[in-house]
Motif scaffolding. Structure first.
Motif, PDB file in Angstrom:
ATOM      1  N   LYS A 188     -42.384 -11.543  31.489  1.00 29.80           N
ATOM      2  CA  LYS A 188     -42.388 -10.844  32.771  1.00 29.80           C
ATOM      3  C   LYS A 188     -41.944  -9.399  32.533  1.00 29.80           C
ATOM      4  N   PHE A 189     -42.265  -8.518  33.477  1.00 28.04           N
ATOM      5  CA  PHE A 189     -41.768  -7.141  33.353  1.00 28.04           C
ATOM      6  C   PHE A 189     -41.511  -6.556  34.735  1.00 28.04           C
ATOM      7  N   GLN A 190     -40.594  -5.614  34.738  1.00 27.44           N
ATOM      8  CA  GLN A 190     -40.278  -4.828  35.944  1.00 27.44           C
ATOM      9  C   GLN A 190     -39.705  -3.495  35.479  1.00 27.44           C
ATOM     10  N   GLU A 191     -40.334  -2.400  35.859  1.00 31.54           N
ATOM     11  CA  GLU A 191     -39.951  -1.100  35.311  1.00 31.54           C
ATOM     12  C   GLU A 191     -40.169   0.005  36.338  1.00 31.54           C
ATOM     13  N   ARG A 192     -39.223   0.944  36.337  1.00 31.86           N
ATOM     14  CA  ARG A 192     -39.385   2.153  37.157  1.00 31.86           C
ATOM     15  C   ARG A 192     -40.233   3.163  36.379  1.00 31.86           C
ATOM     16  N   LEU A 193     -41.344   3.573  36.972  1.00 34.07           N
ATOM     17  CA  LEU A 193     -42.241   4.494  36.291  1.00 34.07           C
ATOM     18  C   LEU A 193     -42.779   5.509  37.293  1.00 34.07           C
ATOM     19  N   GLN A 194     -43.466   6.512  36.772  1.00 33.48           N
ATOM     20  CA  GLN A 194     -44.070   7.534  37.630  1.00 33.48           C
ATOM     21  C   GLN A 194     -45.591   7.443  37.566  1.00 33.48           C
ATOM     22  N   ILE A 195     -46.216   7.620  38.745  1.00 36.09           N
ATOM     23  CA  ILE A 195     -47.676   7.694  38.799  1.00 36.09           C
ATOM     24  C   ILE A 195     -48.067   9.046  39.376  1.00 36.09           C
ATOM     25  N   VAL A 196     -49.311   9.409  39.174  1.00 40.00           N
ATOM     26  CA  VAL A 196     -49.891  10.588  39.817  1.00 40.00           C
ATOM     27  C   VAL A 196     -51.018  10.060  40.695  1.00 40.00           C
ATOM     28  N   THR A 197     -50.875  10.162  41.998  1.00 40.47           N
ATOM     29  CA  THR A 197     -51.847   9.581  42.931  1.00 40.47           C
ATOM     30  C   THR A 197     -53.188  10.313  42.838  1.00 40.47           C
ATOM     31  N   GLN A 198     -54.175   9.738  43.515  1.00 41.79           N
ATOM     32  CA  GLN A 198     -55.506  10.357  43.493  1.00 41.79           C
ATOM     33  C   GLN A 198     -55.481  11.755  44.105  1.00 41.79           C
ATOM     34  N   LYS A 199     -54.489  12.006  44.981  1.00 42.36           N
ATOM     35  CA  LYS A 199     -54.369  13.333  45.600  1.00 42.36           C
ATOM     36  C   LYS A 199     -53.491  14.277  44.785  1.00 42.36           C
ATOM     37  N   GLY A 200     -53.062  13.813  43.606  1.00 42.70           N
ATOM     38  CA  GLY A 200     -52.305  14.682  42.707  1.00 42.70           C
ATOM     39  C   GLY A 200     -50.805  14.697  42.949  1.00 42.70           C
ATOM     40  N   ASN A 201     -50.280  13.771  43.766  1.00 40.94           N
ATOM     41  CA  ASN A 201     -48.849  13.727  44.058  1.00 40.94           C
ATOM     42  C   ASN A 201     -48.131  12.813  43.067  1.00 40.94           C
ATOM     43  N   GLU A 202     -47.041  13.313  42.500  1.00 40.92           N
ATOM     44  CA  GLU A 202     -46.214  12.486  41.616  1.00 40.92           C
ATOM     45  C   GLU A 202     -45.342  11.570  42.455  1.00 40.92           C
ATOM     46  N   ARG A 203     -45.221  10.322  42.039  1.00 45.84           N
ATOM     47  CA  ARG A 203     -44.484   9.354  42.847  1.00 45.84           C
ATOM     48  C   ARG A 203     -43.837   8.316  41.931  1.00 45.84           C
ATOM     49  N   TRP A 204     -42.581   7.997  42.238  1.00 44.34           N
ATOM     50  CA  TRP A 204     -41.868   6.947  41.498  1.00 44.34           C
ATOM     51  C   TRP A 204     -42.241   5.585  42.082  1.00 44.34           C
ATOM     52  N   VAL A 205     -42.532   4.608  41.208  1.00 42.79           N
ATOM     53  CA  VAL A 205     -42.879   3.260  41.649  1.00 42.79           C
ATOM     54  C   VAL A 205     -42.112   2.238  40.814  1.00 42.79           C
ATOM     55  N   LEU A 206     -41.935   1.051  41.417  1.00 44.01           N
ATOM     56  CA  LEU A 206     -41.363  -0.084  40.689  1.00 44.01           C
ATOM     57  C   LEU A 206     -42.501  -1.051  40.434  1.00 44.01           C
ATOM     58  N   SER A 207     -42.949  -1.120  39.196  1.00 47.53           N
ATOM     59  CA  SER A 207     -44.091  -1.952  38.830  1.00 47.53           C
ATOM     60  C   SER A 207     -43.591  -3.210  38.135  1.00 47.53           C
ATOM     61  N   SER A 208     -44.033  -4.369  38.650  1.00 47.89           N
ATOM     62  CA  SER A 208     -43.605  -5.634  38.048  1.00 47.89           C
ATOM     63  C   SER A 208     -44.795  -6.576  37.916  1.00 47.89           C
ATOM     64  N   GLY A 209     -44.689  -7.515  36.993  1.00 50.15           N
ATOM     65  CA  GLY A 209     -45.771  -8.467  36.788  1.00 50.15           C
ATOM     66  C   GLY A 209     -45.310  -9.702  36.042  1.00 50.15           C
ATOM     67  N   LYS A 210     -46.084 -10.773  36.210  1.00 47.04           N
ATOM     68  CA  LYS A 210     -45.795 -12.004  35.470  1.00 47.04           C
ATOM     69  C   LYS A 210     -47.117 -12.752  35.248  1.00 47.04           C
ATOM     70  N   PRO A 211     -47.190 -13.551  34.219  1.00 44.86           N
ATOM     71  CA  PRO A 211     -48.443 -14.269  33.913  1.00 44.86           C
ATOM     72  C   PRO A 211     -48.593 -15.540  34.739  1.00 44.86           C
ATOM     73  N   LEU A 212     -49.843 -15.941  34.959  1.00 44.98           N
ATOM     74  CA  LEU A 212     -50.171 -17.208  35.607  1.00 44.98           C
ATOM     75  C   LEU A 212     -50.928 -18.080  34.589  1.00 44.98           C
ATOM     76  N   TYR A 213     -50.443 -19.286  34.390  1.00 44.21           N
ATOM     77  CA  TYR A 213     -50.993 -20.178  33.360  1.00 44.21           C
ATOM     78  C   TYR A 213     -51.929 -21.212  33.979  1.00 44.21           C
ATOM     79  N   LYS A 214     -52.913 -21.624  33.172  1.00 41.62           N
ATOM     80  CA  LYS A 214     -53.795 -22.737  33.528  1.00 41.62           C
ATOM     81  C   LYS A 214     -54.120 -23.491  32.245  1.00 41.62           C
ATOM     82  N   ASN A 215     -53.686 -24.751  32.230  1.00 42.46           N
ATOM     83  CA  ASN A 215     -53.864 -25.575  31.035  1.00 42.46           C
ATOM     84  C   ASN A 215     -53.209 -24.933  29.806  1.00 42.46           C
ATOM     85  N   GLY A 216     -52.027 -24.359  30.054  1.00 40.40           N
ATOM     86  CA  GLY A 216     -51.274 -23.759  28.957  1.00 40.40           C
ATOM     87  C   GLY A 216     -51.793 -22.417  28.498  1.00 40.40           C
TER      88      GLY A 216
END
Length: 599
Positions: A188-216
């Motif tokens: 799993k992960f969770q991290e504070r990072l910066q993105i640049v939006t389509q309109k060119g604005n810098e923005r801080w985001v908290l991006s997190s994710g985890k895997p989903l398993y099927k049959n291992g």
């Protein structure tokens, strides 16, 4: 049949119903002969009846969801209308099946409520979701995720473009590594990072994710995406403000600290650390008054802290003498202010103090300078008065004698006046010598001071006065310790001793032999010399303020000039000391000389 089933003819009359139908619709009229059921369904939902007609007219299968009820029971049903044909393929009726989906409907309602609640929370907390299907290599974003990226609602993201939204450098490298590791290792992960939006604005985001398993096997990555720009910028601003405040407080030339309600220090600046002799604040933090000072000092400080916090009354710019653990006493200018919370309760104490040792030293020096200036001013006024008075007297005397000489015809009388002029001239010279001596004493500030053995100095003067003492049968006693030295000017010391000893003989009592007793002792930074005699004494109530005045005499001795004590006093004061007298008429006089060793 597994589902409730009914067969209707072309006129929508019930031909027959299954047992399941009778069970499901037990709350309806089950009489098929008078066709009351059709009317019941038609009354519940007119659209139901219209759809049956459409099935007969167009010959198409229709699926429809609706609810049926009486006054107490409500059931949600999934209806299927199929045309029923004859051998000739003509539509001759309708087969109706009904499946009770009341529980499914309830679950769908609950899911919809949860979905609505989730969307509301998502909008409030600015949290979106994303899903990446590894098998189809497709990425989907929720509405809020698209809003955060400032892309249109119909935007179709993919993995490559999604990664490119992250700011080039640390953020882009970090998210690439996190996604890769999650797919490879299932982390799993969770991290504070910066993105640049389509309109060119810098923005801080908290991006997190985890895997989903099927049959291992990992088949998907699911995650959230939160806009934390305002929060991070606020935290950065707070940290910058804290750093600025710490920099300011640490560089103040003041001791700053905060104590909790137990008088434990929870914040100290660099000046406070330096004052307490430590380099690391952690050596002080958490310690109370009893840890930092001796018990007596700690009790005083604790009592003061308690009073301030209890009464919520600050003390401002109060001078205090603080004694450190090593016994060093330091004068401080102290302010203590109670800190209160939103409920008005005191939770801490802010202390600000400044070491005023240098200021007190300067104040002491200034006061000494003022005192010296005042004394010098008085001396100057007195000296001016003496000069004015004495020189005027001599001038008047000269003027008068010259006038007599001018008007006198008798030669013998002229000779007598000339002799008087010569004597007056000698007196003027004597006065000028005395005045010159006083000026020399008060202006000769660069004379080198030496360490002088007091007993040896007295012995030397005493040897020069042996004949005078023997002639007057003086009983002389000197108990000055052999190792007692004073810091002074040798010539002045000799002159002082000589004047005081000769005065003791000069003003002896006519009915007894003179007795002179010399003692001396050291106290702190002073040496006190005492010269006592049993002479005729002085009426200090009457003449005490004139005792050390110039040309002030209080007896009828022929050789009394009133200059000795005046010069003695000036010589002692020129060395930073002082002199005082204690006397009783017909009993004797004691002069005490204070040598200031710290001068």
């Amino acid at each position: 049949m597994p589902n409730a089933t009914a067969l209707l003819d072309k006129n929508l009359n019930f031909i027959c119903t299954s047992q399941g139908w009778k069970t499901v619709f037990s709350f309806l009229n089950q009489n098929t002969k008078n066709n009351d059921q059709l009317e019941c369904f038609k009354a519940n939902n007119g659209e139901w009846f219209d759809l049956l007609n459409n099935c007969l007219t167009y010959g198409k299968e229709i699926t429809y969801r609706c609810a049926v009820s009486d006054t107490t029971i409500l059931k949600h049903m999934l209806w299927t209308f199929k045309p029923y044909r004859s051998v000739e393929k003509n539509i001759i009726g309708v087969i109706v099946t009904a499946k009770d989906i009341s529980e499914t409907f309830k679950r769908e309602l609950q899911i919809e409520k949860l979905r609505t609640l989730l969307e509301t929370k998502s909008e409030i907390s600015k949290v979106g979701t994303w899903e990446y299907d590894l098998e189809s290599n497709t990425l989907s974003w929720s509405k809020m995720t698209k809003i955060i990226h400032e892309v249109p609602e119909d935007y179709k993201p993919d993995v490559e473009t999604a990664i490119e939204f992250y700011k080039l450098g640390h953020s882009r490298n970090k998210i690439s590594m996190l996604v890769h590791n999650s797919m490879e290792t299932g982390n799993k992960f969770q991290e504070r990072l910066q993105i640049v939006t389509q309109k060119g604005n810098e923005r801080w985001v908290l991006s997190s994710g985890k895997p989903l398993y099927k049959n291992g096997k990992i088949v998907k990555l699911l995650g959230t995406f939160q806009d934390i720009d305002e929060q991070v910028k606020s935290e950065i601003q707070v940290r910058e403000n804290e750093k600025l405040l710490h920099t300011l407080v640490d560089n103040l030339p003041l001791n700053v600290y905060i104590k909790d309600i137990e008088s434990r220090k929870i914040l100290v600046n660099k000046a406070e650390c330096d004052f307490l002799g430590v380099s690391d604040p952690n050596e002080i933090l958490g310690k109370n008054n009893f840890d930092l000072y001796d018990e007596k000092m700690a009790k005083i400080l604790r009592e003061e802290d308690l009073q301030i916090m209890k009464n919520q009354t600050p003390i401002l710019a109060k001078e205090e003498l603080l004694r450190k653990k090593d016994g060093t006493e330091v004068p401080l200018l102290v302010s203590k202010i109670p800190l209160t919370d939103v409920r008005g309760q005191t939770y801490a104490l802010l202390g600000i103090s400044m070491d005023i040792s240098t200021l007190k030293q300067k104040e002491h020096e200034l006061r000494h300078l003022i005192d010296v200036t005042s004394v010098q001013n008085k001396k100057l006024v007195n000296f001016a008065h003496i000069v004015s008075h004495n020189l005027r007297s001599h001038t008047a005397n000269f003027s008068m004698l010259l006038e007599f000489l001018t008007n006198e015809k008798d030669e013998s009388e002229k000779d007598r006046i000339v002799k008087m002029l010569s004597k007056a001239s000698n007196n003027l010279l004597g006065t000028l010598d005395n005045l010159n001596e006083v000026v020399k004493i008060n202006t000769n500030t660069n004379v080198t001071r030496e360490s002088i053995n007091l007993k040896s100095s007295f012995d030397s003067v005493h040897e020069n006065l042996i004949a005078l003492f023997q002639k007057n049968k003086v009983q002389y006693e000197n108990t000055i310790p052999k190792n007692l030295n004073v810091h002074g000017i040798p010539a002045y010391i000799e002159s002082i001793i000589l004047n005081l000893l000769t005065n003791a003989v000069k003003y002896k009592h006519p009915n007894r032999n003179p007795k002179i007793t010399i003692t001396a002792k050291r106290t702190d930074d002073k040496v006190i010399l005492s010269i006592a005699d049993n002479g005729i004494g002085i009426n200090l109530k009457k003449n005490g303020d004139k005792l050390f005045g110039m040309y002030k005499t209080f007896h009828n001795n022929e050789d009394a000039r009133g200059i000795g004590l005046y010069i003695t006093k000036n010589q002692i004061e020129a060395m930073g000391g002082s002199i005082m007298a204690c006397s009783e008429v017909n009993k004797g006089t004691t002069f005490k000389v204070y040598f200031n060793e710290g001068y």
